[in-house]
Write a protein that holds these residues in place. Sequence first.
Motif, PDB file in Angstrom:
ATOM      1  N   LYS A  68     -34.959   8.040  46.645  1.00  0.00           N
ATOM      2  CA  LYS A  68     -36.279   8.279  46.319  1.00  0.00           C
ATOM      3  C   LYS A  68     -37.117   7.797  47.472  1.00  0.00           C
ATOM      4  N   ASN A  72     -38.496  13.088  48.340  1.00  0.00           N
ATOM      5  CA  ASN A  72     -37.078  12.625  47.819  1.00  0.00           C
ATOM      6  C   ASN A  72     -36.126  13.454  48.580  1.00  0.00           C
ATOM      7  N   SER A 103     -43.112  14.265  50.522  1.00  0.00           N
ATOM      8  CA  SER A 103     -44.413  14.044  49.669  1.00  0.00           C
ATOM      9  C   SER A 103     -45.172  12.917  50.257  1.00  0.00           C
ATOM     10  N   LEU A 127     -39.415  11.436  36.782  1.00  0.00           N
ATOM     11  CA  LEU A 127     -38.607  12.202  37.647  1.00  0.00           C
ATOM     12  C   LEU A 127     -37.361  12.711  37.177  1.00  0.00           C
ATOM     13  N   THR A 181     -40.498  16.740  42.316  1.00  0.00           N
ATOM     14  CA  THR A 181     -41.062  15.837  43.275  1.00  0.00           C
ATOM     15  C   THR A 181     -42.481  16.413  43.420  1.00  0.00           C
TER      16      THR A 181
END
Length: 270
Positions: free
Chosen positions: A179, A190, A204, A219, A241
């Motif tokens: 992560k 991720n 992200s 998650l 994600t």
Amino acid sequence: MRPVTTRPIPRVLSIAGTDPTGGAGLHADLKSILAAGGYGMGVVTALVAQNTQGVRSVHVPPIEFLTQQLDSVSDDIGIDAIKIGMLGNAEIAHTVAQWLERIDAPVVLDPVMVATSGHRLLDSEAEEVVTELAREATIITPNLPELSVLCGKELTTAEDALHAAQEFAAESQTLVVVKGGHLSGPEAGNWLVSADSVLAHTPSPRISTKNTHGTGCSLSAALATKLAQSGSPEAALEWSTRWLHDAIAAADHLDVGKGNGPIDHGVWLR
């Protein structure tokens, strides 16, 4: 590795502790499962008195009651995926592990061992049991300190984490999610890592907010749901994600609590 049987509306069981403010643990898992399109069920490992400012106390019900909860679900209802969160101690972890021997559903384990702050949440005996349980999981979703415990080495960079995750995946025959939210820098995506390679990376951008309470729980629960829905770990991680990014981005609008508030699990549903 445990078989995955896909269903349009997967029946997903969360085994976790509680959060009366709704931001983490079992409460967050059920919201995440719903957001991901599943039917959520919950078995309580511990009753936690906490809020956005911290934990006040933890009550662990008798182990016999945990067994009764697990059996009451599996005796009656088909389980398409299992998310495991807070186990708390070695006896709880042993009990869950023994029950899992009778269940064929895929398991996503969020190995709650070390807080993001670095505080150890389990004693050494419990850590050993959770480490063994991780070897039975389909996918594990540790934070960086937890991955360090599982691999027995300090990890600080994405390169180190990916290499260590691949080693653990090879040893345990599981998949590991690394992560990016627990790393530094503008990227908070991720990675999905197998014994052989990095299978997928969903980028992200990092969001500047204090309201990230329950992100790890959320998650992993969403990931378990999408895994049972699509059958693809890569697709499940991508969906989870991207959803989590938007849930964090909308978190400040909730105005929940005086501390580190929860994410907005319902952002896509609205």
